[in-house]
Design a protein around this motif. Structure first.
Motif: not given
Length: 337
Positions: A111-115, A126-140
């Motif tokens: 399957a094509t994995v978007i993380t 590191q493991g997704g085929d397409h990785v989307f990173v947006n730093f956040a914390e629990d309150d945001t």
């Protein structure tokens, strides 16, 4: 605002909005390559936050959309989960045990994995085929995950020609971070009073319908229970009159979330019933929140985002008046389980 960093909030929600075009491009590629369905496969709170996007697809598109539990799929699999599946895996930490375990299984399936993660140097980062990173914390993280999953759902509708006003909708959504900040500022004077009423009871029935039901479930389980150790009974408004109503009396706290989608009448039914039988009805209605320049259809789409953004203000006051920081845990990531 109490214990709140405005610049950090704008950066995080702006970061979510900035992912939209790349998300749209990846979804377009997947559909062009013959994708046959989409799975939203998160764990815990992150999974709950995917539900409004799933609802949108199931009610507006013929493209099959599913949500399931990674802990179960690792053991059972699914006949619908194939090499033709798009899999969306959200995890703020990027290390969620159940999701990481499923990732290996997904690689075998093809399957094509978007993380969607908050930290890149992690198994899911590191493991997704397409990785989307947006730093956040629990309150945001709520608003960020809601936005990213909404962009994915809208993109599917867009590429399948199942939505007419895609460009207008995403143009309005691009303005949302600054507008959400103003919603927080406007609600701040009310947040302490709402929190005080929550703090006055050690048990709450919490309910909602449509795309705000997931936020009711999330707030009860992940905030009041996990972060405040307050017992809750989240129940969908559709089920409220099939059992849970018998628990209502004058001393039972009932918390009702009202959104602006087509399922709003289900919440209004509870709102009309409850005041006769309980003196502790709390209503949080997104329609009361000012959002200049946002159309009614888009307000309906983002009702859970609006709830999340004012509930964060309520939680900030709740942890102070109860002297119980939201970061305090007894077991979660503290002991083996």
């Amino acid at each position: 605002m109490l214990n709140f960093d405005e610049d950090r909030f704008l950066k995080i929600q702006g970061g979510a909005v900035a992912l939209r075009q790349r998300l749209d491009a990846v979804i377009g590629q997947c559909l062009s390559a013959g994708a046959e369905n989409i799975f939203f496969l998160g764990t815990g709170g992150a999974a709950i936050l995917m539900q409004p996007a799933l609802q949108l697809l199931q009610r507006s598109s013929r493209f099959p959309a599913y949500i399931d539990l990674p802990a179960e799929l690792v053991l059972t699999g699914s006949a619908h989960l194939t090499e033709k599946s798009i899999v969306v895996m959200p995890s703020l930490s990027g290390t969620t045990k159940e999701s990481v375990a499923l990732l290996a299984r997904l690689k075998e399936i093809g399957a094509t994995v978007i993380t969607l993660v908050g930290h890149e140097n992690t198994p899911l980062g590191q493991g997704g085929d397409h990785v989307f990173v947006n730093f956040a914390e629990d309150d945001t993280s709520c608003e960020s995950f809601y936005l990213q999953s909404l962009f994915i759902a809208l993109s599917i509708l867009h590429h399948r020609n199942e939505i007419r006003n895609y460009d207008e909708i995403v143009t309005e959504l691009d303005r949302l971070p600054a507008l959400l900040l103003e919603v927080k500022r406007a609600y701040e004077p009310k947040a302490e009073n709402f929190a005080r009423k929550l703090a006055a009871s050690d048990y709450h029935i919490i309910t909602g319908a449509g795309n705000v039901w997931p936020q009711a479930f999330y707030y009860g389980m992940c905030i009041l229970e996990e972060m405040q150790w307050i017992r809750t009974r989240p129940v969908h408004a559709s089920d409220f009159f099939h059992g849970t109503l018998e628990l209502i009396d004058k001393d039972v706290s009932l918390v009702l979330f009202k959104g602006e989608d087509d399922l709003r009448p289900l919440a209004e039914r509870i709102e009309n019933f409850a005041p006769t039988y309980t003196e502790k009805l709390l209503v949080l209605d997104t329609a009361a929140l000012d959002l200049p320049g946002i159309s009614k259809p888009v307000r309906a789409l983002i009702s859970p985002i609006l709830l999340a953004t004012v509930l964060e203000r309520i939680s900030a006051h709740l942890e102070v008046m109860r002297n119980h920081p939201l970061t305090t845990r007894r077991y979660y990531k503290r002991v083996a389980y």
